[in-house]
Scaffold this active site. Structure first.
Site, PDB file in Angstrom:
ATOM      1  N   ALA A 251       0.857  -1.186   0.000  1.00 49.72           N
ATOM      2  CA  ALA A 251       0.000   0.000   0.000  1.00 49.72           C
ATOM      3  C   ALA A 251       0.891   1.233   0.000  1.00 49.72           C
ATOM      4  O   ALA A 251       1.621   1.481   0.968  1.00 49.72           O
ATOM      5  CB  ALA A 251      -0.915  -0.015   1.216  1.00 49.72           C
ATOM      6  N   HIS A 269     -10.519  -2.013   1.518  1.00 50.97           N
ATOM      7  CA  HIS A 269      -9.510  -2.797   0.801  1.00 50.97           C
ATOM      8  C   HIS A 269      -9.053  -3.987   1.646  1.00 50.97           C
ATOM      9  O   HIS A 269      -8.902  -5.098   1.138  1.00 50.97           O
ATOM     10  CB  HIS A 269      -8.309  -1.919   0.450  1.00 50.97           C
ATOM     11  CG  HIS A 269      -8.500  -1.129  -0.811  1.00 50.97           C
ATOM     12  ND1 HIS A 269      -7.762  -1.356  -1.944  1.00 50.97           N
ATOM     13  CD2 HIS A 269      -9.352  -0.132  -1.125  1.00 50.97           C
ATOM     14  CE1 HIS A 269      -8.146  -0.527  -2.902  1.00 50.97           C
ATOM     15  NE2 HIS A 269      -9.107   0.233  -2.424  1.00 50.97           N
TER      16      HIS A 269
END
Length: 397
Positions: A251, A269
């Site tokens: 990320a 997510h």
């Protein structure tokens, strides 16, 4: 070992009776599928499909020589004809092994859901594994790879990931998707999604020889997934790796203190990802690409570029002209070189901004231009490039 697939669909079949959805409406011809059932060497029948005798006849086979009928799950689809003269169908208790008069050996496999998996070994030693709809193995498997695995790839990609992690599925294993339902569009889209998982689907009535060489779908090692905001690009990227174990999700957005909307996006997510995936929050991508390890999912290049432009002062016109542009180019060069040299499987996500409005500020136009150039260079290093529009993936390469 010869295997005939009398059906390859979900228990309700495809199309489902009276279902008006788009997938069912287009499931015609080879895309129409009866409930999954397997005929092994004409002697073993795994699960039942409507009209099994006629299904076998259409495939040029006969079930007259079947000596064992095994069920893998409770049948809750349309009523199934059970032809007279066949042995009564049974479910085998987990862990039990059967030796059939035909010379085949069958072992019942424990699952993490209701049902039973079956490992079948031919007299010559070829091995296949068959799992019921929605099922994944719960006990030990492998480490020797199977010659063929048939399972619910579309519904339980994590089941395939589990088998890969245990060494039961290798590069030479023929992975067949069965129990196909209307959750995945038929036709090209189905085959595209399966190929990304290293699997394939065949029409009802297909006969295969277990252990024969088959061109396993070629998995791209580097993939770039492009798309606009909320296009479904991250879902597409995640789907490409959900059948593989130990994925590292990178990320690049980091955390933003006090930003509730950003926190909600990050949480969404995380909830979508398989539980076996790990997460690294970093923009330092070059060392990750240089190291050995499991597949990487990098989400996304847009945020990586934002961080890189922050680090070189790219938002200030004077700084940009006085070395900032060259400093950013050096960071992009290093990233592209690392991507070219990496031995890891990598799926990278980025925003496609070339079709949007022209930014009103010079710094906004600078970012748009830099991202467009970065996407082009990364795409040049990838075996596969996909553009996602309204949730539909369009292969560009």
């Amino acid at each position: 070992m010869e295997l005939t697939l009398l059906g390859t669909g979900a228990p309700d079949g495809l199309p489902r009776p009276a279902c008006p959805c788009a997938s069912c409406a287009t499931a015609v011809g080879d895309d129409a599928r009866a409930a999954t059932a397997l005929l092994v060497d004409g002697a073993l029948l795994l699960d039942l499909t409507p009209g099994p005798a006629f299904a076998a006849a259409r495939a040029g086979r006969s079930i007259a020589g079947v000596r064992q009928v095994l069920l893998s799950h409770p049948h809750d689809g349309p009523s199934v004809e059970f032809p007279a003269g066949l042995p009564a169908p049974v479910r085998v208790p987990d862990g039990r092994e059967l030796s059939l008069i035909s010379g085949h050996k069958v072992r019942a496999m424990a699952l993490d859901s209701p049902g039973t998996g079956y490992e079948v070994t031919s007299p010559e030693g070829e091995r296949l594994l068959y799992l019921p709809p929605g099922g994944a193995t719960a006990g030990p498997v492998g480490p020797k790879p199977y010659d063929m695995v048939l399972l619910d790839v579309a519904g339980r990609p994590d089941a395939l990931a589990r088998l890969r992690g245990a060494g039961a599925v290798a590069a030479t294993t023929d992975v067949l998707a069965v129990h196909l339902d209307h959750d995945v569009p038929p036709g090209r889209e189905l085959h595209r999604r399966l190929a990304a998982a290293g699997a394939r689907a065949v029409p009802d009535g297909t006969t295969l020889v277990v252990g024969d060489y088959h061109a396993v779908p070629d998995l791209p090692r580097r993939t770039l997934v492009l798309g606009g905001a909320r296009s479904g690009k991250s879902v597409e990227a995640e789907r490409r790796l959900e059948s593989f174990p130990d994925v590292l999700y990178v990320a690049t957005g980091g955390t933003r203190e006090g930003d509730a909307d950003w926190a909600a996006r990050v949480a969404l997510h995380r909830e979508r990802r398989p539980g076996s995936w790990r997460t690294a929050e970093t923009c330092d991508l070059v060392p990750l690409l240089a190291a050995d390890g499991p597949p990487l999912l990098i989400d996304c290049l847009s945020l990586w570029l934002t961080d890189a432009m922050d680090s070189v002062g790219a938002w200030d016109d004077a700084t940009w002209s006085n070395g900032g542009s060259a400093a950013l180019a050096a960071q992009v060069d290093a990233l592209v070189a690392a991507l070219r040299a990496t031995t890891r499987t990598v799926v990278t996500v980025s925003n496609e901004v070339g079709s949007g409005v022209v930014p009103a500020t010079s710094s906004g136009r600078r970012f748009r231009d830099a991202l467009g150039r970065l996407n082009a260079r990364v795409a040049g290093e990838c075996e596969q490039v996909v553009l996602v529009v309204a949730g539909q993936a369009l292969p560009l390469r």
